[in-house]
Scaffold this motif. Structure first.
Motif, PDB file in Angstrom:
ATOM      1  N   LEU A 144       0.584  -1.283   0.331  1.00  0.00           N
ATOM      2  CA  LEU A 144      -0.261  -0.285   0.057  1.00  0.00           C
ATOM      3  C   LEU A 144       1.109   1.264  -0.013  1.00  0.00           C
ATOM      4  O   LEU A 144       0.234   1.974  -0.612  1.00  0.00           O
ATOM      5  N   ASN A 145       2.089   1.222   0.515  1.00  0.00           N
ATOM      6  CA  ASN A 145       2.803   2.193   0.355  1.00  0.00           C
ATOM      7  C   ASN A 145       3.141   2.280  -1.155  1.00  0.00           C
ATOM      8  O   ASN A 145       3.532   4.134  -1.462  1.00  0.00           O
ATOM      9  N   LEU A 147       2.194   1.974  -3.770  1.00  0.00           N
ATOM     10  CA  LEU A 147       0.474   2.309  -4.178  1.00  0.00           C
ATOM     11  C   LEU A 147       0.290   3.832  -3.853  1.00  0.00           C
ATOM     12  O   LEU A 147      -0.083   4.636  -4.383  1.00  0.00           O
ATOM     13  N   ASP A 148       0.470   4.121  -3.002  1.00  0.00           N
ATOM     14  CA  ASP A 148       0.026   5.391  -1.913  1.00  0.00           C
ATOM     15  C   ASP A 148       0.884   6.572  -2.914  1.00  0.00           C
ATOM     16  O   ASP A 148       0.704   7.561  -3.677  1.00  0.00           O
ATOM     17  N   ASP A 149       2.599   6.275  -3.436  1.00  0.00           N
ATOM     18  CA  ASP A 149       3.567   6.901  -3.475  1.00  0.00           C
ATOM     19  C   ASP A 149       2.976   6.955  -5.536  1.00  0.00           C
ATOM     20  O   ASP A 149       2.855   8.146  -5.655  1.00  0.00           O
ATOM     21  N   PHE A 151       0.122   6.236  -6.981  1.00  0.00           N
ATOM     22  CA  PHE A 151      -0.974   7.221  -7.036  1.00  0.00           C
ATOM     23  C   PHE A 151      -0.298   8.567  -7.213  1.00  0.00           C
ATOM     24  O   PHE A 151      -1.154   9.826  -8.082  1.00  0.00           O
ATOM     25  N   GLN A 152       0.617   9.075  -5.935  1.00  0.00           N
ATOM     26  CA  GLN A 152       0.989  10.654  -5.575  1.00  0.00           C
ATOM     27  C   GLN A 152       1.081  10.842  -7.240  1.00  0.00           C
ATOM     28  O   GLN A 152       1.120  11.857  -7.936  1.00  0.00           O
ATOM     29  N   GLY A 183      -7.525  -1.001   2.383  1.00  0.00           N
ATOM     30  CA  GLY A 183      -6.765   0.075   1.976  1.00  0.00           C
ATOM     31  C   GLY A 183      -6.084   0.669   0.150  1.00  0.00           C
ATOM     32  O   GLY A 183      -5.873   1.776   0.489  1.00  0.00           O
ATOM     33  N   VAL A 184      -6.959  -0.634  -0.542  1.00  0.00           N
ATOM     34  CA  VAL A 184      -6.654   0.227  -2.046  1.00  0.00           C
ATOM     35  C   VAL A 184      -7.972   1.269  -1.903  1.00  0.00           C
ATOM     36  O   VAL A 184      -7.742   2.129  -2.622  1.00  0.00           O
ATOM     37  N   LEU A 187      -6.792   4.311  -0.587  1.00  0.00           N
ATOM     38  CA  LEU A 187      -5.926   5.217  -1.306  1.00  0.00           C
ATOM     39  C   LEU A 187      -6.751   6.578  -2.444  1.00  0.00           C
ATOM     40  O   LEU A 187      -6.137   7.385  -3.489  1.00  0.00           O
ATOM     41  N   ARG A 190      -8.607   8.951  -1.595  1.00  0.00           N
ATOM     42  CA  ARG A 190      -7.089  10.169  -1.276  1.00  0.00           C
ATOM     43  C   ARG A 190      -7.235  11.095  -2.088  1.00  0.00           C
ATOM     44  O   ARG A 190      -6.527  11.920  -2.602  1.00  0.00           O
ATOM     45  N   HIS A 191      -6.615   9.880  -3.307  1.00  0.00           N
ATOM     46  CA  HIS A 191      -5.811  10.511  -4.571  1.00  0.00           C
ATOM     47  C   HIS A 191      -6.500  10.467  -5.840  1.00  0.00           C
ATOM     48  O   HIS A 191      -5.913  11.258  -6.798  1.00  0.00           O
TER      49      HIS A 191
END
Length: 402
Positions: A144-145, A147-149, A151-152, A183-184, A187, A190-191
């Motif tokens: 998930l980290n 993925l977060d990166d 997505f940003q 979690g997906v 994120l 959020r994005h």
């Protein structure tokens, strides 16, 4: 009856599909996602009836979507399939491309989680979209980290970003948990990322895991999923799939060109409908056989391939083998430039020296180097002989190196 034990090698070698015609007759093909099973009787009966009637025209009606709705409710206790938010598409990958055309434009980023189903790279690139990667974690699960990166990074390039989720995951056989999918969704919201979930392997979840439809997760309202009976009932040659939209994606689905549905085969629609509506007992027998073969494969790898690491699949009939500790590696490559029959590293070695065909790890993108994917949906005797051959080839390699 175990469908995986009904056909002999001699019978299988009479097949004319890509699995049995790509390599020479002395090769045991454990690569592409075709199962070595006969057609499930309800599907065969439905196709025979259509052929006897000359019923080979264009598909009509909503039976396919209704059959899947019934299957999803019975199998996963999911009542979220609304036939008015379902569209017929030729197959899962072409449905993915058509969905990308609905919600993205040329050059927009599509996030994937390699190592992942190899043709995804080419389909995205041929659709004139850009691949961004969020590699799986060292445990083979969604990171998930990462993925977060990703997505940003994707959102910094475009307001129209998609995450293409493989659920269950191919090639690792990982079945994402509800918590991971939640979690997906967090994120993605959020994005401002839209999710398209490829759920073609959804019915093929083995004991010890449970499948969660992405559209059943809170926060997935603007997402899509793609389903078919293709993998679970071995219907790859009978083209038909369904594109499902979440409630907030209904207006996007309404813009899908009517001609997209023309690519599905009428016989395919009949076969997939029969699979979801009448094929559950056969599926249960298949899953019992696959669970047996999974345990068999684990034992064979431990006995004959010491030093290789098997990622225990939770679903699908595909397993991911890591041969890096044995000195196998190859250029990681760009999945988008590779084709599924490209061979390097361990897959090349085992074809040349054991006459066993596996899928080469590098075509699955980053993280695939030094790996190979094996299809264990075959007769236990064939699987046994194949791994024994691989073990002998490795022993000879070690002996020649010493």
């Amino acid at each position: 009856m175990n469908p995986l034990t009904e056909l002999t090698l001699a019978q299988l070698q009479q097949r004319t599909s890509v699995k049995w015609r790509t390599y020479a007759a002395d090769v045991l093909p454990l690569w592409v996602a075709e199962m070595d099973v006969p057609l499930a009787p309800p599907i065969a009966a439905r196709l025979k009836r259509a052929i006897d009637l000359g019923d080979t025209g264009y598909p009509a009606g909503n039976d396919y979507a209704e059959a899947f709705r019934e299957f999803a409710a019975a199998r996963w206790s999911w009542d979220g399939v609304e036939p008015d938010r379902v569209a017929l598409v030729p197959d899962v990958m072409l449905g993915m491309v058509e969905t990308l055309r609905l919600i993205t434009g040329p050059g927009d980023p599509v996030v994937v989680t390699p190592p992942v189903y190899a043709p995804i790279f080419a389909f995205i690139e041929h659709a004139d979209r850009k691949v961004l990667t969020a590699p799986l974690g060292d445990d083979g699960r969604l990171d998930l980290n990462a993925l977060d990166d990703a997505f940003q990074r994707a959102r910094s390039q475009s307001e129209h970003t998609v995450f293409l989720l493989c659920n269950p995951h191919n090639p690792t056989g990982t079945v994402h948990t509800r918590q991971e999918l939640e979690g997906v969704a967090v994120l993605a919201r959020r994005h401002g990322v839209r999710v398209i979930s490829d759920e073609i392997h959804a019915p093929l979840v083995l004991p010890g895991a449970s499948f969660t439809p992405y559209l059943s997760v809170a926060g997935s309202e603007d997402a899509f999923s793609l389903v078919s009976a293709s993998k679970a009932w071995n219907l790859a040659g009978l083209k038909a799939a369904l594109l499902l939209a979440g409630p907030a994606a209904a207006s996007d689905l309404a813009r899908l060109p009517e001609e997209v549905s023309h690519g599905a085969s009428h016989l395919g629609v009949l076969a997939h409908t029969a699979a979801f509506r009448e094929g559950r007992p056969w599926l249960e027998s298949l899953l019992t056989g696959l669970n047996h073969n999974r345990a068999l494969l684990e034992g064979l790898v431990a006995e004959h391939l010491p030093g290789a690491a098997l990622v225990r699949p939770e679903g699908t009939y595909l397993a991911w083998l890591n041969f890096r500790a044995l000195g196998f590696d190859e250029a990681a490559g760009n999945g988008g430039l590779a084709v599924v029959t490209d061979l390097a590293g361990p897959a090349r070695f085992f074809l040349d020296n054991a006459r066993v065909a596996l899928s080469s790890g590098h075509v699955f993108g980053r993280g695939g180097a030094g790996h190979a994917r094996i299809n264990y949906a075959t007769h236990a005797d064939i699987l046994t002989v194949a791994v024994q051959r691989m073990g002998r080839a490795l022993s000879e390699r070690r002996a020649s190196a010493s």
